[in-house]
Scaffold this motif. Structure first.
Motif, PDB file in Angstrom:
ATOM      1  N   THR A  27      36.809  48.243  44.655  1.00  0.00           N
ATOM      2  CA  THR A  27      36.561  46.854  44.564  1.00  0.00           C
ATOM      3  C   THR A  27      34.711  46.279  45.359  1.00  0.00           C
ATOM      4  O   THR A  27      34.674  45.108  45.774  1.00  0.00           O
ATOM      5  CB  THR A  27      37.144  46.027  45.586  1.00  0.00           C
ATOM      6  N   GLN A 145      44.970  39.396  43.443  1.00  0.00           N
ATOM      7  CA  GLN A 145      44.062  38.555  42.786  1.00  0.00           C
ATOM      8  C   GLN A 145      44.602  37.374  41.537  1.00  0.00           C
ATOM      9  O   GLN A 145      45.442  37.563  41.153  1.00  0.00           O
ATOM     10  CB  GLN A 145      42.875  38.720  42.270  1.00  0.00           C
ATOM     11  N   GLY A 150      44.822  36.554  48.895  1.00  0.00           N
ATOM     12  CA  GLY A 150      44.137  36.831  49.654  1.00  0.00           C
ATOM     13  C   GLY A 150      44.008  35.385  50.863  1.00  0.00           C
ATOM     14  O   GLY A 150      43.463  35.773  52.049  1.00  0.00           O
TER      15      GLY A 150
END
Length: 211
Positions: A27, A145, A150
């Motif tokens: 990432t 995601q 998150g």
């Protein structure tokens, strides 16, 4: 996808380091795979992830689904003290195996840029730290995601910062990483400093942490 179930979040340990190094690299280019940019697959993680797991003043949480670790958040409530701990207990060993490219290195060479940072670690501005003394880094694999993972990871970290007695945190993000910037804004971060290729965002909380 949904079949893997909602990832569970737990404290990170040294046993998670391999996964954390891997996710950091996958990432590491504004959310995209950075493998091709680095000659050492651990270079990025040795700066932005591993010290938070290994050193005393660091904190980490991982999100785990049925296939393994899919994301992490690392940070420290005490940025200035953590910088000092890195200077004493983290950078010296890395300096031995990462030759200094010097301050005049090619800015477009990502390896040189990071190795220069190992030899000349940036210090966060005091005026930022007075209001936002904690800092964090978060990375999620694409499959994790857009599911609230998150937000949950950051919530865990801010809760830990709160318990440690601080009430503000900052983070850095590449100026071009619009997806990440949008995500941070939605969960309450505001812009502190806008640079040419990166920006600092911050968030504060009062007395009680909100859900």
């Amino acid at each position: 996808g949904w079949a893997m179930g909602t990832p569970e979040i737990r404290r990170a340990t040294a046993d998670d380091l391999d996964d954390i190094f891997s996710i950091c690299l996958l990432t590491g280019a504004s959310g995209e795979d950075a493998t091709e940019f680095y000659d050492d697959p651990r270079l990025l993680g040795n700066i932005y992830a591993a010290p938070y797991i290994v050193l005393r003043l660091g904190l980490g949480f991982v999100a785990v689904d049925s296939e393994g670790v899919v994301g992490y958040v690392v940070g420290t409530p005490f940025t200035r003290a953590f910088e000092k701990e890195c200077e004493e207990d983290w950078w010296p060993a890395l300096r031995v195996v990462n030759p200094d490219p010097g301050p005049d290195h090619d800015r477009n060479d990502w390896n040189a840029r990071l190795r220069s940072q190992i030899h000349r670690p940036p210090r966060m501005l005091g005026e930022i730290l007075s209001e936002f003394p904690a800092h964090l880094h978060i990375n999620l694999l694409p499959r994790a995601q857009g599911q609230g993972v998150g937000k949950e990871l950051i919530g865990m970290m801010l809760g830990a910062f709160h318990v440690a007695g601080v009430r503000g945190a900052h983070l850095g993000v590449a100026a071009g990483n619009t997806r990440a910037i949008g995500f941070y804004r939605r969960i309450g971060f505001t812009t502190l400093v806008e640079g040419e290729d990166s920006m600092l965002l911050g968030v504060q909380w009062t007395g009680e942490m909100e859900e």
